[in-house]
Structure formats: C-alpha cells, structure tokens
Design a protein around this motif. Sequence first.
Motif, PDB file in Angstrom:
ATOM      1  N   GLN A  26     -35.340 -43.340  82.276  1.00 21.82           N
ATOM      2  CA  GLN A  26     -35.927 -44.032  81.130  1.00 21.82           C
ATOM      3  C   GLN A  26     -37.012 -45.005  81.583  1.00 21.82           C
ATOM      4  O   GLN A  26     -37.886 -45.360  80.803  1.00 21.82           O
ATOM      5  CB  GLN A  26     -34.862 -44.790  80.345  1.00 21.82           C
ATOM      6  CG  GLN A  26     -33.946 -43.884  79.562  1.00 21.82           C
ATOM      7  CD  GLN A  26     -32.893 -44.671  78.807  1.00 21.82           C
ATOM      8  OE1 GLN A  26     -32.133 -45.430  79.401  1.00 21.82           O
ATOM      9  NE2 GLN A  26     -32.870 -44.500  77.513  1.00 21.82           N
ATOM     10  N   LYS A  33     -34.967 -39.091  74.227  1.00 24.07           N
ATOM     11  CA  LYS A  33     -33.553 -38.972  74.556  1.00 24.07           C
ATOM     12  C   LYS A  33     -32.938 -38.121  73.471  1.00 24.07           C
ATOM     13  O   LYS A  33     -33.117 -38.392  72.292  1.00 24.07           O
ATOM     14  CB  LYS A  33     -32.903 -40.346  74.591  1.00 24.07           C
ATOM     15  CG  LYS A  33     -31.429 -40.326  74.917  1.00 24.07           C
ATOM     16  CD  LYS A  33     -30.929 -41.753  74.933  1.00 24.07           C
ATOM     17  CE  LYS A  33     -29.422 -41.783  75.006  1.00 24.07           C
ATOM     18  NZ  LYS A  33     -28.925 -43.149  74.889  1.00 24.07           N
ATOM     19  N   TYR A  50     -32.635 -36.986  78.886  1.00 24.79           N
ATOM     20  CA  TYR A  50     -33.835 -37.785  78.694  1.00 24.79           C
ATOM     21  C   TYR A  50     -35.044 -36.929  79.048  1.00 24.79           C
ATOM     22  O   TYR A  50     -35.072 -36.299  80.107  1.00 24.79           O
ATOM     23  CB  TYR A  50     -33.772 -39.028  79.582  1.00 24.79           C
ATOM     24  CG  TYR A  50     -32.529 -39.846  79.300  1.00 24.79           C
ATOM     25  CD1 TYR A  50     -32.540 -40.842  78.339  1.00 24.79           C
ATOM     26  CD2 TYR A  50     -31.341 -39.578  79.972  1.00 24.79           C
ATOM     27  CE1 TYR A  50     -31.394 -41.575  78.064  1.00 24.79           C
ATOM     28  CE2 TYR A  50     -30.189 -40.305  79.698  1.00 24.79           C
ATOM     29  CZ  TYR A  50     -30.220 -41.298  78.752  1.00 24.79           C
ATOM     30  OH  TYR A  50     -29.090 -42.021  78.465  1.00 24.79           O
ATOM     31  N   LYS A  83     -33.317 -37.883  70.778  1.00 24.94           N
ATOM     32  CA  LYS A  83     -32.050 -37.901  71.500  1.00 24.94           C
ATOM     33  C   LYS A  83     -31.247 -36.681  71.093  1.00 24.94           C
ATOM     34  O   LYS A  83     -31.147 -36.360  69.920  1.00 24.94           O
ATOM     35  CB  LYS A  83     -31.251 -39.155  71.162  1.00 24.94           C
ATOM     36  CG  LYS A  83     -29.883 -39.185  71.813  1.00 24.94           C
ATOM     37  CD  LYS A  83     -29.110 -40.417  71.427  1.00 24.94           C
ATOM     38  CE  LYS A  83     -27.719 -40.350  72.026  1.00 24.94           C
ATOM     39  NZ  LYS A  83     -26.930 -41.538  71.733  1.00 24.94           N
TER      40      LYS A  83
END
Length: 140
Positions: free
Chosen positions: A131, A139, A115, A6
Amino acid sequence: MGSSTKIRITLYLKIEITINWIGDRFLFQNFDVSGEQYFFDTVLKAINPKVCVDVGANIGDYTKALLASTQAMIIAFEPLEKPFSSLVDIKNEFKDRLVIENKGVGAANGTLDIYFNDEATAHASFSKEVQGVPYLNNKL
C-alpha cells in the motif's frame, strides 16, 4: 491511476516455492533483459519439465512463454478477473496443455485482501506493505 478497489480472494492451494529473483520486477523490460529467456532456453530445455506452475499469471505473458518453450502442462493461477480474461483466450488456443484457475495461491487456505492497481495488475500482492507503493492504490 485507477480508482481504489477492494476484493477478497479465497485461497485453496498450499504451495511453498523458493525463487531466486532475476531481473528487476518493477522495471521489467523483456525476458532477455531479465534473464528469463535463458531460463526458458537453457534450464527448462535441459530438465524437460512435465508440469510448470505460473502463480500470479496476470495476463499470461509468462504462461505463453512456458507454452512456447516446453511441452509441459501449464497450470496458471490468477485471482483478478480482468487479467484472468486474457488467460481464457490463451486457454482457447492451448486447450490440452493449459489449466487456468481464477484463484490466488498462498501458504494456507483462507481469504485475503489483494492490493493492486487496474493499470498495473502485474504488481498485485496479498501483502499490506505494498500500500506504500503509490501506483498500487486498489484493494479488492
């Protein structure tokens, strides 16, 4: 598949663009199959643009095609570090015609999650809905 990651991306430019999609974005084969070569050879040649913008330039394949097909100044945006490094190499070859920005582009200034999958960075998206696509499991 790559491991989940992420990152937060800071957006600083507002651009509103409408694109009629040609080809299959998930099964891209080449610019001839997608119809983009026609766009380069026919449309861009006819309008002779002074500036082209590549939003989400990834490793720069489209950027290189724009550089080869036009005499325009190209501005390429890519928020992910790994693919951006390829743009740096292209910039070294086209110093006077290529501006590269390691930033994302969106409808408003701000910071968003992006993402992606390290093995499929061309499909990176700011949309949470991706996702659900199994190979977009990172992410940042």
